[in-house]
Design an enzyme around this catalytic site. Structure first.
Site, mmCIF file in Angstrom:
data_model
loop_
_atom_site.group_PDB
_atom_site.id
_atom_site.type_symbol
_atom_site.label_atom_id
_atom_site.label_comp_id
_atom_site.label_asym_id
_atom_site.label_seq_id
_atom_site.Cartn_x
_atom_site.Cartn_y
_atom_site.Cartn_z
ATOM 1 N N ARG A 1 -1.196 -6.804 -21.871
ATOM 2 C CA ARG A 1 -1.967 -6.293 -23.022
ATOM 3 C C ARG A 1 -1.175 -5.276 -23.839
ATOM 4 O O ARG A 1 -1.539 -4.955 -24.966
ATOM 5 C CB ARG A 1 -3.293 -5.699 -22.577
ATOM 6 N N PRO B 1 0.821 -1.220 0.000
ATOM 7 C CA PRO B 1 0.000 0.000 0.000
ATOM 8 C C PRO B 1 0.852 1.267 0.000
ATOM 9 O O PRO B 1 0.397 2.339 -0.344
ATOM 10 C CB PRO B 1 -0.811 -0.102 1.294
ATOM 11 N N ASP C 1 -6.701 3.333 -26.127
ATOM 12 C CA ASP C 1 -7.335 3.212 -24.811
ATOM 13 C C ASP C 1 -7.225 4.526 -24.044
ATOM 14 O O ASP C 1 -6.265 5.279 -24.217
ATOM 15 C CB ASP C 1 -6.606 2.141 -23.975
ATOM 16 N N GLU D 1 0.977 -8.475 7.632
ATOM 17 C CA GLU D 1 1.264 -7.032 7.695
ATOM 18 C C GLU D 1 2.382 -6.649 6.729
ATOM 19 O O GLU D 1 2.859 -5.510 6.765
ATOM 20 C CB GLU D 1 1.655 -6.639 9.125
#
Ligand SMILES: N#Cc1c(-c2ccc3ccn(Cc4ccncc4)c3c2)n[nH]c1N
Length: 242
Positions: free
Chosen positions: A155, A90, A170, A117
Protein backbone atom coordinates in the site's frame (compact mmCIF):
# COMPACT_ATOMS: atom_id res chain seq x y z
CA UNK A 1 8.65 -4.62 -6.44
CA UNK A 2 8.95 -8.39 -6.40
CA UNK A 3 8.17 -10.60 -3.42
CA UNK A 4 9.42 -14.19 -3.28
CA UNK A 5 7.67 -16.21 -0.59
CA UNK A 6 9.31 -19.44 0.60
CA UNK A 7 6.71 -21.58 2.37
CA UNK A 8 5.49 -25.14 3.00
CA UNK A 9 1.93 -23.96 2.30
CA UNK A 10 1.83 -21.82 -0.87
CA UNK A 11 -1.94 -22.38 -1.17
CA UNK A 12 -2.45 -20.31 1.98
CA UNK A 13 -1.80 -17.26 -0.20
CA UNK A 14 -4.39 -18.12 -2.90
CA UNK A 15 -7.31 -16.04 -1.58
CA UNK A 16 -5.04 -13.28 -0.38
CA UNK A 17 -3.46 -12.69 -3.78
CA UNK A 18 -6.84 -12.20 -5.46
CA UNK A 19 -8.06 -9.48 -3.07
CA UNK A 20 -8.73 -6.30 -4.97
CA UNK A 21 -5.96 -3.88 -3.96
CA UNK A 22 -3.21 -6.44 -4.35
CA UNK A 23 -4.75 -7.99 -7.45
CA UNK A 24 -4.96 -4.58 -9.13
CA UNK A 25 -1.37 -3.78 -8.17
CA UNK A 26 -0.24 -7.09 -9.66
CA UNK A 27 -2.27 -6.60 -12.85
CA UNK A 28 -0.83 -3.09 -13.20
CA UNK A 29 2.69 -4.45 -12.81
CA UNK A 30 3.37 -2.49 -9.65
CA UNK A 31 4.11 -5.65 -7.70
CA UNK A 32 4.95 -9.29 -8.45
CA UNK A 33 4.54 -12.13 -5.96
CA UNK A 34 6.14 -15.53 -6.54
CA UNK A 35 5.60 -18.48 -4.23
CA UNK A 36 8.09 -21.30 -3.73
CA UNK A 37 7.28 -24.54 -1.96
CA UNK A 38 10.18 -25.51 0.28
CA UNK A 39 9.22 -29.18 -0.17
CA UNK A 40 10.34 -28.93 -3.80
CA UNK A 41 13.89 -28.79 -2.42
CA UNK A 42 13.54 -31.91 -0.26
CA UNK A 43 16.30 -34.50 -0.64
CA UNK A 44 14.15 -37.41 0.52
CA UNK A 45 11.85 -37.34 -2.53
CA UNK A 46 9.25 -40.03 -1.64
CA UNK A 47 8.13 -38.13 1.47
CA UNK A 48 9.56 -34.71 0.49
CA UNK A 49 10.84 -34.41 4.06
CA UNK A 50 12.33 -31.05 5.05
CA UNK A 51 12.06 -31.26 8.84
CA UNK A 52 13.60 -33.32 11.59
CA UNK A 53 13.81 -33.61 15.36
CA UNK A 54 15.98 -31.12 17.30
CA UNK A 55 19.41 -32.33 18.49
CA UNK A 56 19.51 -32.34 22.28
CA UNK A 57 15.82 -33.19 22.48
CA UNK A 58 12.84 -30.89 22.92
CA UNK A 59 9.37 -30.60 21.46
CA UNK A 60 8.45 -30.37 17.83
CA UNK A 61 10.44 -30.39 14.62
CA UNK A 62 12.83 -28.00 12.91
CA UNK A 63 13.17 -27.11 9.24
CA UNK A 64 16.44 -28.53 8.04
CA UNK A 65 19.34 -26.39 6.91
CA UNK A 66 20.16 -28.15 3.60
CA UNK A 67 16.85 -27.83 1.75
CA UNK A 68 16.28 -24.35 3.14
CA UNK A 69 19.67 -22.88 2.19
CA UNK A 70 19.54 -24.54 -1.24
CA UNK A 71 16.01 -23.26 -1.81
CA UNK A 72 16.85 -19.69 -0.80
CA UNK A 73 19.97 -19.61 -2.96
CA UNK A 74 18.06 -21.02 -5.96
CA UNK A 75 15.17 -18.60 -5.52
CA UNK A 76 17.57 -15.68 -5.12
CA UNK A 77 19.23 -16.66 -8.40
CA UNK A 78 15.92 -16.77 -10.30
CA UNK A 79 16.09 -13.03 -10.82
CA UNK A 80 19.02 -10.66 -11.46
CA UNK A 81 17.95 -8.38 -8.61
CA UNK A 82 19.31 -9.73 -5.33
CA UNK A 83 16.58 -10.26 -2.75
CA UNK A 84 16.44 -8.61 0.66
CA UNK A 85 15.99 -11.72 2.81
CA UNK A 86 13.46 -11.53 5.62
CA UNK A 87 12.90 -14.42 8.02
CA UNK A 88 9.64 -14.31 9.97
CA UNK A 89 10.08 -15.27 13.61
CA UNK A 90 8.68 -14.40 17.05
CA UNK A 91 12.25 -13.41 17.97
CA UNK A 92 12.53 -10.77 15.25
CA UNK A 93 12.54 -6.98 15.19
CA UNK A 94 8.95 -5.81 15.66
CA UNK A 95 7.33 -4.62 12.44
CA UNK A 96 6.19 -1.02 12.59
CA UNK A 97 5.33 1.63 10.02
CA UNK A 98 8.87 2.91 9.90
CA UNK A 99 10.16 -0.57 9.02
CA UNK A 100 7.34 -1.02 6.48
CA UNK A 101 8.36 2.25 4.83
CA UNK A 102 11.96 1.07 4.72
CA UNK A 103 10.93 -2.28 3.22
CA UNK A 104 8.90 -0.41 0.58
CA UNK A 105 12.15 1.06 -0.77
CA UNK A 106 13.42 -2.41 -1.71
CA UNK A 107 13.23 -3.72 -5.29
CA UNK A 108 12.92 -7.34 -4.20
CA UNK A 109 12.08 -9.01 -0.89
CA UNK A 110 12.23 -12.71 -0.05
CA UNK A 111 9.98 -13.75 2.82
CA UNK A 112 11.08 -16.98 4.51
CA UNK A 113 8.08 -18.57 6.22
CA UNK A 114 8.93 -21.29 8.68
CA UNK A 115 6.70 -23.79 10.39
CA UNK A 116 6.94 -26.23 13.33
CA UNK A 117 9.52 -24.79 15.78
CA UNK A 118 11.26 -22.76 13.10
CA UNK A 119 14.53 -23.14 11.17
CA UNK A 120 17.81 -24.83 12.09
CA UNK A 121 20.01 -22.04 13.48
CA UNK A 122 22.53 -22.55 10.67
CA UNK A 123 19.95 -21.17 8.22
CA UNK A 124 20.26 -17.86 10.03
CA UNK A 125 24.06 -18.16 10.45
CA UNK A 126 24.62 -18.88 6.74
CA UNK A 127 22.02 -16.67 5.04
CA UNK A 128 22.07 -13.81 7.55
CA UNK A 129 18.45 -12.78 6.89
CA UNK A 130 16.77 -9.88 8.63
CA UNK A 131 14.51 -11.34 11.32
CA UNK A 132 11.09 -9.67 11.66
CA UNK A 133 8.19 -10.33 14.02
CA UNK A 134 4.73 -8.86 13.56
CA UNK A 135 4.02 -8.76 17.28
CA UNK A 136 4.36 -10.25 20.73
CA UNK A 137 2.03 -13.19 20.22
CA UNK A 138 2.64 -16.69 18.85
CA UNK A 139 1.56 -17.82 15.40
CA UNK A 140 1.86 -21.34 13.94
CA UNK A 141 4.02 -20.26 11.07
CA UNK A 142 5.35 -17.34 9.09
CA UNK A 143 2.68 -17.13 6.36
CA UNK A 144 0.26 -14.78 8.15
CA UNK A 145 3.20 -12.57 9.07
CA UNK A 146 4.36 -12.61 5.45
CA UNK A 147 0.91 -11.50 4.26
CA UNK A 148 0.97 -8.75 6.88
CA UNK A 149 4.26 -7.45 5.58
CA UNK A 150 3.12 -7.65 1.95
CA UNK A 151 -0.08 -5.79 2.86
CA UNK A 152 1.68 -3.05 4.81
CA UNK A 153 4.38 -2.58 2.14
CA UNK A 154 2.34 -2.79 -1.07
CA UNK A 155 0.00 0.00 0.00
CA UNK A 156 3.03 2.27 0.30
CA UNK A 157 4.23 1.67 -3.25
CA UNK A 158 3.77 4.62 -5.63
CA UNK A 159 0.58 4.30 -7.66
CA UNK A 160 -1.03 1.53 -5.61
CA UNK A 161 -3.34 3.73 -3.59
CA UNK A 162 -5.09 6.43 -5.62
CA UNK A 163 -4.51 10.03 -4.48
CA UNK A 164 -7.84 10.00 -2.69
CA UNK A 165 -6.70 6.97 -0.68
CA UNK A 166 -3.23 8.28 0.04
CA UNK A 167 -1.47 6.57 2.92
CA UNK A 168 0.23 9.82 3.81
CA UNK A 169 -2.35 10.72 6.47
CA UNK A 170 -2.67 7.23 7.94
CA UNK A 171 -1.95 6.75 11.58
CA UNK A 172 1.75 5.91 11.92
CA UNK A 173 2.56 6.85 8.32
CA UNK A 174 5.72 8.81 7.72
CA UNK A 175 6.17 9.88 11.29
CA UNK A 176 2.50 10.67 11.83
CA UNK A 177 2.12 9.40 15.38
CA UNK A 178 -1.52 10.18 16.07
CA UNK A 179 -4.54 7.89 15.91
CA UNK A 180 -7.12 8.74 13.29
CA UNK A 181 -10.16 10.88 14.05
CA UNK A 182 -13.66 9.28 13.93
CA UNK A 183 -15.14 9.09 10.41
CA UNK A 184 -18.76 9.07 9.24
CA UNK A 185 -20.68 8.54 6.00
CA UNK A 186 -24.35 8.31 4.91
CA UNK A 187 -26.92 8.05 6.42
CA UNK A 188 -26.82 11.15 8.62
CA UNK A 189 -28.75 9.32 11.36
CA UNK A 190 -28.98 5.61 12.25
CA UNK A 191 -30.86 4.28 15.28
CA UNK A 192 -30.60 7.69 16.86
CA UNK A 193 -26.87 7.96 16.23
CA UNK A 194 -26.14 11.15 14.32
CA UNK A 195 -23.14 12.66 12.54
CA UNK A 196 -21.34 15.50 14.39
CA UNK A 197 -22.76 18.80 13.12
CA UNK A 198 -19.33 20.24 12.36
CA UNK A 199 -18.82 17.62 9.64
CA UNK A 200 -21.97 18.82 7.90
CA UNK A 201 -21.11 22.51 8.26
CA UNK A 202 -18.89 22.93 5.21
CA UNK A 203 -16.54 24.95 7.42
CA UNK A 204 -13.26 23.28 6.49
CA UNK A 205 -11.23 25.11 9.13
CA UNK A 206 -13.65 24.05 11.86
CA UNK A 207 -13.68 20.48 10.52
CA UNK A 208 -9.87 20.34 10.53
CA UNK A 209 -9.77 21.72 14.06
CA UNK A 210 -12.38 19.21 15.27
CA UNK A 211 -10.54 16.30 13.64
CA UNK A 212 -7.19 17.33 15.12
CA UNK A 213 -8.76 17.52 18.58
CA UNK A 214 -10.45 14.13 18.16
CA UNK A 215 -7.12 12.57 17.12
CA UNK A 216 -5.36 14.14 20.09
CA UNK A 217 -7.96 12.99 22.61
CA UNK A 218 -8.06 9.44 21.18
CA UNK A 219 -4.28 9.20 21.13
CA UNK A 220 -3.96 10.40 24.73
CA UNK A 221 -6.66 7.94 25.77
CA UNK A 222 -5.40 4.86 23.91
CA UNK A 223 -1.78 5.32 22.82
CA UNK A 224 -0.10 7.92 25.01
CA UNK A 225 3.17 6.27 24.02
CA UNK A 226 2.80 7.67 20.50
CA UNK A 227 2.93 11.26 21.68
CA UNK A 228 6.26 12.94 20.92
CA UNK A 229 7.08 13.52 24.58
CA UNK A 230 6.65 9.76 25.27
CA UNK A 231 8.07 8.22 22.12
CA UNK A 232 10.99 5.76 22.35
CA UNK A 233 12.96 4.60 19.28
CA UNK A 234 12.11 1.05 18.02
CA UNK A 235 15.66 -0.27 18.53
CA UNK A 236 16.86 -2.15 15.54
CA UNK A 237 17.29 -5.89 15.91
CA UNK A 238 21.00 -6.86 16.18
CA UNK A 239 21.05 -8.34 12.67
CA UNK A 240 18.90 -5.57 11.24
CA UNK A 241 20.22 -3.58 8.29
CA UNK A 242 20.90 0.02 9.26
N1 LIG B 1 6.65 -13.17 12.38
C1 LIG B 1 6.21 -13.77 13.25
C2 LIG B 1 5.63 -14.46 14.34
C3 LIG B 1 5.53 -15.83 14.60
C4 LIG B 1 6.08 -16.99 13.85
C5 LIG B 1 6.76 -16.81 12.66
C6 LIG B 1 7.31 -17.90 12.00
C7 LIG B 1 7.18 -19.17 12.55
C8 LIG B 1 7.65 -20.45 12.18
C9 LIG B 1 7.20 -21.36 13.12
N2 LIG B 1 6.49 -20.69 14.06
C10 LIG B 1 5.88 -21.31 15.23
C11 LIG B 1 6.69 -21.00 16.45
C12 LIG B 1 8.07 -20.96 16.39
C13 LIG B 1 8.80 -20.70 17.56
N3 LIG B 1 8.17 -20.49 18.73
C14 LIG B 1 6.84 -20.51 18.79
C15 LIG B 1 6.07 -20.77 17.65
C16 LIG B 1 6.47 -19.35 13.75
C17 LIG B 1 5.91 -18.27 14.40
N4 LIG B 1 4.85 -15.99 15.75
N5 LIG B 1 4.53 -14.77 16.22
C18 LIG B 1 4.97 -13.81 15.40
N6 LIG B 1 4.82 -12.45 15.57
Amino acid sequence: MRFDVVTLFPAIFDGYLTQSLLDKAIVRGLVEIQRHNLRDWAEDTPHRKVDDRPFGGGPGMLLQVEPTVTCVRDVDAMCDVPARKILLTPQGRRLDQRLAEDLATSDRIMLMCGRYEGFDQRVLDILQPEEISIGDFVLNGGEVAAMTIIDAVVRLLPGVLGDEQSSLDDSFSRGNRMLEFPQYTRPREFEGHTVPDVLLSGDHAAIAKWRAEQSRVKTIDRRRDLLPENSKPNHEHPNQRS
